[in-house]
Motif scaffolding. Structure first.
Motif, mmCIF file in Angstrom:
data_model
loop_
_atom_site.group_PDB
_atom_site.id
_atom_site.type_symbol
_atom_site.label_atom_id
_atom_site.label_comp_id
_atom_site.label_asym_id
_atom_site.label_seq_id
_atom_site.Cartn_x
_atom_site.Cartn_y
_atom_site.Cartn_z
ATOM 1 N N ASN A 56 0.832 -1.200 0.000
ATOM 2 C CA ASN A 56 0.000 0.000 0.000
ATOM 3 C C ASN A 56 0.867 1.250 0.000
ATOM 4 O O ASN A 56 2.099 1.179 -0.098
ATOM 5 C CB ASN A 56 -0.987 -0.015 1.177
ATOM 6 N N GLU A 57 0.224 2.395 0.139
ATOM 7 C CA GLU A 57 0.956 3.664 0.060
ATOM 8 C C GLU A 57 1.930 3.847 1.214
ATOM 9 O O GLU A 57 2.859 4.646 1.138
ATOM 10 C CB GLU A 57 -0.021 4.851 -0.017
ATOM 11 N N ARG A 58 1.751 3.099 2.297
ATOM 12 C CA ARG A 58 2.662 3.180 3.442
ATOM 13 C C ARG A 58 3.791 2.154 3.357
ATOM 14 O O ARG A 58 4.614 2.066 4.263
ATOM 15 C CB ARG A 58 1.878 3.000 4.751
ATOM 16 N N LEU A 95 -5.986 -5.679 -4.915
ATOM 17 C CA LEU A 95 -6.614 -4.628 -5.723
ATOM 18 C C LEU A 95 -6.522 -3.269 -5.044
ATOM 19 O O LEU A 95 -6.210 -2.260 -5.689
ATOM 20 C CB LEU A 95 -8.079 -4.983 -6.004
ATOM 21 N N SER A 96 -6.790 -3.221 -3.745
ATOM 22 C CA SER A 96 -6.719 -1.927 -3.046
ATOM 23 C C SER A 96 -5.283 -1.420 -2.989
ATOM 24 O O SER A 96 -5.043 -0.210 -3.098
ATOM 25 C CB SER A 96 -7.328 -2.028 -1.644
ATOM 26 N N ASN A 97 -4.321 -2.327 -2.840
ATOM 27 C CA ASN A 97 -2.923 -1.896 -2.865
ATOM 28 C C ASN A 97 -2.558 -1.274 -4.201
ATOM 29 O O ASN A 97 -1.904 -0.221 -4.257
ATOM 30 C CB ASN A 97 -1.991 -3.079 -2.581
ATOM 31 N N ILE A 98 -2.968 -1.926 -5.289
ATOM 32 C CA ILE A 98 -2.629 -1.425 -6.632
ATOM 33 C C ILE A 98 -3.208 -0.037 -6.857
ATOM 34 O O ILE A 98 -2.582 0.809 -7.507
ATOM 35 C CB ILE A 98 -3.109 -2.420 -7.706
ATOM 36 N N LEU A 99 -4.395 0.221 -6.337
ATOM 37 C CA LEU A 99 -4.995 1.552 -6.502
ATOM 38 C C LEU A 99 -4.142 2.639 -5.864
ATOM 39 O O LEU A 99 -4.156 3.791 -6.305
ATOM 40 C CB LEU A 99 -6.394 1.576 -5.885
ATOM 41 N N ASN A 100 -3.393 2.291 -4.824
ATOM 42 C CA ASN A 100 -2.566 3.261 -4.108
ATOM 43 C C ASN A 100 -1.086 3.211 -4.487
ATOM 44 O O ASN A 100 -0.364 4.186 -4.307
ATOM 45 C CB ASN A 100 -2.706 3.033 -2.600
ATOM 46 N N ASN A 101 -0.634 2.053 -4.964
ATOM 47 C CA ASN A 101 0.774 1.865 -5.315
ATOM 48 C C ASN A 101 0.833 0.823 -6.425
ATOM 49 O O ASN A 101 0.610 -0.358 -6.169
ATOM 50 C CB ASN A 101 1.559 1.396 -4.084
ATOM 51 N N LEU A 117 9.604 -18.267 -12.523
ATOM 52 C CA LEU A 117 9.722 -17.082 -13.376
ATOM 53 C C LEU A 117 9.266 -15.872 -12.583
ATOM 54 O O LEU A 117 8.182 -15.872 -12.003
ATOM 55 C CB LEU A 117 8.871 -17.234 -14.641
ATOM 56 N N ARG A 118 10.116 -14.854 -12.559
ATOM 57 C CA ARG A 118 9.794 -13.623 -11.829
ATOM 58 C C ARG A 118 9.504 -12.499 -12.808
ATOM 59 O O ARG A 118 10.220 -12.324 -13.800
ATOM 60 C CB ARG A 118 10.957 -13.241 -10.910
ATOM 61 N N VAL A 119 8.443 -11.754 -12.530
ATOM 62 C CA VAL A 119 8.053 -10.611 -13.357
ATOM 63 C C VAL A 119 7.750 -9.451 -12.423
ATOM 64 O O VAL A 119 6.994 -9.598 -11.461
ATOM 65 C CB VAL A 119 6.813 -10.926 -14.226
ATOM 66 N N ASN A 120 8.322 -8.295 -12.698
ATOM 67 C CA ASN A 120 8.047 -7.080 -11.929
ATOM 68 C C ASN A 120 7.516 -6.005 -12.860
ATOM 69 O O ASN A 120 7.890 -5.946 -14.040
ATOM 70 C CB ASN A 120 9.320 -6.580 -11.236
ATOM 71 N N GLY A 121 6.638 -5.159 -12.347
ATOM 72 C CA GLY A 121 6.105 -4.103 -13.199
ATOM 73 C C GLY A 121 5.122 -3.212 -12.466
ATOM 74 O O GLY A 121 5.069 -3.189 -11.236
ATOM 75 N N ARG A 122 4.333 -2.494 -13.258
ATOM 76 C CA ARG A 122 3.333 -1.567 -12.725
ATOM 77 C C ARG A 122 1.960 -2.061 -13.169
ATOM 78 O O ARG A 122 1.778 -2.461 -14.317
ATOM 79 C CB ARG A 122 3.580 -0.154 -13.248
ATOM 80 N N ALA A 123 1.005 -2.013 -12.251
ATOM 81 C CA ALA A 123 -0.309 -2.602 -12.518
ATOM 82 C C ALA A 123 -1.439 -1.588 -12.400
ATOM 83 O O ALA A 123 -1.324 -0.573 -11.710
ATOM 84 C CB ALA A 123 -0.548 -3.757 -11.541
ATOM 85 N N VAL A 124 -2.520 -1.893 -13.099
ATOM 86 C CA VAL A 124 -3.785 -1.166 -12.962
ATOM 87 C C VAL A 124 -4.900 -2.202 -12.866
ATOM 88 O O VAL A 124 -4.746 -3.344 -13.323
ATOM 89 C CB VAL A 124 -4.065 -0.208 -14.145
ATOM 90 N N LEU A 144 -13.342 -8.158 -12.900
ATOM 91 C CA LEU A 144 -12.156 -7.314 -12.781
ATOM 92 C C LEU A 144 -10.923 -8.068 -13.251
ATOM 93 O O LEU A 144 -10.864 -9.299 -13.182
ATOM 94 C CB LEU A 144 -11.947 -6.883 -11.325
ATOM 95 N N GLY A 145 -9.941 -7.321 -13.695
ATOM 96 C CA GLY A 145 -8.662 -7.900 -14.065
ATOM 97 C C GLY A 145 -7.538 -6.961 -13.662
ATOM 98 O O GLY A 145 -7.763 -5.774 -13.391
ATOM 99 N N ILE A 146 -6.338 -7.518 -13.595
ATOM 100 C CA ILE A 146 -5.138 -6.727 -13.285
ATOM 101 C C ILE A 146 -4.248 -6.740 -14.515
ATOM 102 O O ILE A 146 -3.826 -7.804 -14.973
ATOM 103 C CB ILE A 146 -4.377 -7.326 -12.087
ATOM 104 N N VAL A 147 -3.996 -5.564 -15.071
ATOM 105 C CA VAL A 147 -3.082 -5.443 -16.208
ATOM 106 C C VAL A 147 -1.724 -5.017 -15.670
ATOM 107 O O VAL A 147 -1.618 -4.014 -14.953
ATOM 108 C CB VAL A 147 -3.580 -4.412 -17.246
ATOM 109 N N VAL A 148 -0.693 -5.792 -15.992
ATOM 110 C CA VAL A 148 0.658 -5.495 -15.535
ATOM 111 C C VAL A 148 1.512 -5.077 -16.725
ATOM 112 O O VAL A 148 1.637 -5.819 -17.704
ATOM 113 C CB VAL A 148 1.302 -6.723 -14.850
#
Length: 197
Positions: A56-58, A95-101, A117-124, A144-148
């Motif tokens: 989250n944002e903290r 989902l709530s974490n992604i909305l903030n971070n 396999l490790r993947v890092n990125g930014r999600a919506v 709902l879905g998470i796009v990374v």
């Protein structure tokens, strides 16, 4: 139970860590790519289990397991993955974490295989997008879905899973010696003052 006193044992710099651990081989550094190539795509399409790390944002972290039939995570293109959000306990921690971070870390597993396999990125988080039709379960697309957006992708060595013996049935605890998830659940409810009837 007292907290550990670690103040005189803190590592305070990357230099200190490097003194103890050393530096990685050049190949270990250069194995990381900023896309989903055909090899990584093949791995993801065979994976039936993955974990999503978010915070989250903290900066408070969470890791959520996700599992389904192999290929349940959709590789939209070389830079984007889509993870279905199946019905669950409605906590929506990820989902709530992604909305903030938006920063996430993904760990894909193929049962019986010790490399991950490790993947890092930014999600919506998305809703009502045509891509969700590719993620149907029992003929129903997820709400709902998470796009990374992929920023880093690499294969991770087998050491952890090999040493754990996770795929070796002979190393598994017998069912009567495994922790009871219901006992844990009820104990935690009791700690929080929730009366289990």
């Amino acid at each position: 139970m007292e907290n550990l006193d670690v103040q005189n044992h803190l590592v305070k710099s990357l230099e200190e860590i490097r003194e103890l651990v050393g530096s990685p081989h050049e190949a270990v550094v250069k194995k990381s790519i900023a896309m989903i190539d055909e090899q990584a795509k093949s791995y993801i399409e065979k994976s039936s289990m993955m974990f999503v790390a978010s915070s989250n944002e903290r900066g408070q972290c969470d890791v959520s397991p996700r599992g389904d039939a192999p290929g349940f995570v959709y590789v939209a293109n070389a830079k984007q993955l889509v993870i279905p959000d199946r019905p669950g306990n409605k906590r929506v921690d990820t989902l709530s974490n992604i909305l903030n971070n938006p920063h996430v870390g993904l760990l894909f597993i193929i049962p019986g295989m010790e490399e991950v396999l490790r993947v890092n990125g930014r999600a919506v988080v998305i809703k009502e997008h045509p891509v969700l039709e590719n993620l149907k379960f029992k003929d129903k697309a997820p709400a709902l879905g998470i796009v990374v957006d992929v920023e880093e992708c690499f294969i991770h060595c087998p050491r952890a899973l090999k040493h754990s013996g996770i795929w070796e049935h002979d190393s598994w605890l017998p069912k009567d010696r495994r922790p009871s998830s219901m006992d844990i659940f009820h104990a935690h409810l009791k700690i929080n003052g929730y009366d289990v009837k």
